[in-house]
Design a protein around this motif. Structure first.
Motif, mmCIF file in Angstrom:
data_model
loop_
_atom_site.group_PDB
_atom_site.id
_atom_site.type_symbol
_atom_site.label_atom_id
_atom_site.label_comp_id
_atom_site.label_asym_id
_atom_site.label_seq_id
_atom_site.Cartn_x
_atom_site.Cartn_y
_atom_site.Cartn_z
ATOM 1 N N ASN A 41 -106.698 68.129 -23.207
ATOM 2 C CA ASN A 41 -105.302 68.244 -23.600
ATOM 3 C C ASN A 41 -104.994 67.042 -24.481
ATOM 4 O OD1 ASN A 41 -102.588 69.171 -23.598
ATOM 5 N ND2 ASN A 41 -102.096 67.644 -22.059
ATOM 6 N N GLY A 42 -104.925 67.262 -25.779
ATOM 7 C CA GLY A 42 -104.680 66.163 -26.703
ATOM 8 C C GLY A 42 -105.368 66.387 -28.029
ATOM 9 N N THR A 43 -105.494 65.315 -28.795
ATOM 10 C CA THR A 43 -106.047 65.408 -30.145
ATOM 11 C C THR A 43 -107.427 64.793 -30.281
ATOM 12 O OG1 THR A 43 -104.921 63.366 -30.756
ATOM 13 C CG2 THR A 43 -103.753 65.431 -31.182
ATOM 14 N N ASP A 44 -107.967 64.268 -29.182
ATOM 15 C CA ASP A 44 -109.320 63.705 -29.195
ATOM 16 C C ASP A 44 -109.861 63.661 -27.766
ATOM 17 O OD1 ASP A 44 -108.256 61.388 -27.922
ATOM 18 O OD2 ASP A 44 -107.908 60.448 -29.868
ATOM 19 N N GLY A 45 -111.054 63.118 -27.604
ATOM 20 C CA GLY A 45 -111.713 63.079 -26.307
ATOM 21 C C GLY A 45 -111.139 62.090 -25.317
ATOM 22 N N THR A 46 -110.035 61.430 -25.659
ATOM 23 C CA THR A 46 -109.412 60.504 -24.706
ATOM 24 C C THR A 46 -108.268 61.176 -23.946
ATOM 25 O OG1 THR A 46 -107.849 59.633 -26.342
ATOM 26 C CG2 THR A 46 -109.974 58.507 -26.146
ATOM 27 N N GLY A 47 -107.962 62.430 -24.266
ATOM 28 C CA GLY A 47 -106.909 63.162 -23.558
ATOM 29 C C GLY A 47 -107.371 63.524 -22.157
ATOM 30 N N THR A 48 -106.536 64.234 -21.438
ATOM 31 C CA THR A 48 -106.857 64.673 -20.086
ATOM 32 C C THR A 48 -107.808 65.854 -20.148
ATOM 33 O OG1 THR A 48 -104.662 64.009 -19.345
ATOM 34 C CG2 THR A 48 -105.875 65.519 -17.926
ATOM 35 N N GLU A 49 -108.952 65.741 -19.457
ATOM 36 C CA GLU A 49 -109.907 66.846 -19.419
ATOM 37 C C GLU A 49 -109.323 67.967 -18.576
ATOM 38 O OE1 GLU A 49 -114.202 67.848 -17.465
ATOM 39 O OE2 GLU A 49 -113.976 65.840 -18.294
ATOM 40 N N LYS A 50 -109.311 69.188 -19.150
ATOM 41 C CA LYS A 50 -108.737 70.333 -18.453
ATOM 42 C C LYS A 50 -109.762 71.421 -18.137
ATOM 43 C CE LYS A 50 -104.592 71.603 -18.814
ATOM 44 N NZ LYS A 50 -103.307 72.181 -19.168
ATOM 45 N N TRP A 51 -110.922 71.376 -18.776
ATOM 46 C CA TRP A 51 -111.909 72.437 -18.530
ATOM 47 C C TRP A 51 -113.290 71.965 -18.955
ATOM 48 C CZ3 TRP A 51 -112.134 76.759 -15.876
ATOM 49 C CH2 TRP A 51 -113.201 77.619 -16.085
ATOM 50 N N LYS A 52 -114.281 72.298 -18.143
ATOM 51 C CA LYS A 52 -115.679 72.068 -18.492
ATOM 52 C C LYS A 52 -116.385 73.411 -18.412
ATOM 53 C CE LYS A 52 -119.841 69.530 -17.216
ATOM 54 N NZ LYS A 52 -120.407 68.536 -16.283
ATOM 55 N N GLY A 53 -117.015 73.799 -19.506
ATOM 56 C CA GLY A 53 -117.720 75.070 -19.549
ATOM 57 C C GLY A 53 -119.193 74.874 -19.824
#
Length: 96
Positions: A41-53
């Motif tokens: 959730n955000g514009t880069d990899g520092t946002g909150t992780e919401k899903w791992k596939g």
């Protein structure tokens, strides 16, 4: 606004920083191993992780989030590992 987008490397889905509702994706992995993606959730990899596939080695894997989709209020950023060939997203971008 409904849309679809293909990523072959890390990147933003839709318009950067705008709320998005993800309805599903198709991920293709190569022969090197099952691909892994992280959705933030955000514009880069520092946002909150919401899903791992996790995909399938040398195959395609689909994920459908259902009628309401998965909401990313600050935008959607996808981190793709080296075994992913591509990933196709189906989404609706909020316009407000």
């Amino acid at each position: 606004m409904a849309g679809s987008q293909r990523l072959t490397a890390d990147g933003v889905v839709g318009t950067s920083g705008k709320a998005i509702r993800l309805f599903g994706y198709t991920m293709r992995s190569g022969a090197g191993g099952p691909g892994i993606i992280l959705l933030y959730n955000g514009t880069d990899g520092t946002g909150t992780e919401k899903w791992k596939g996790t995909g399938l080695m040398d195959g395609s894997a689909d994920k459908i989030f259902g009628a309401k989709g998965k909401h990313f209020p600050a935008g959607l950023y996808c981190d793709i590992d080296g075994d992913v060939t591509y990933i196709d997203f189906d989404y609706v971008q909020e316009t407000a």
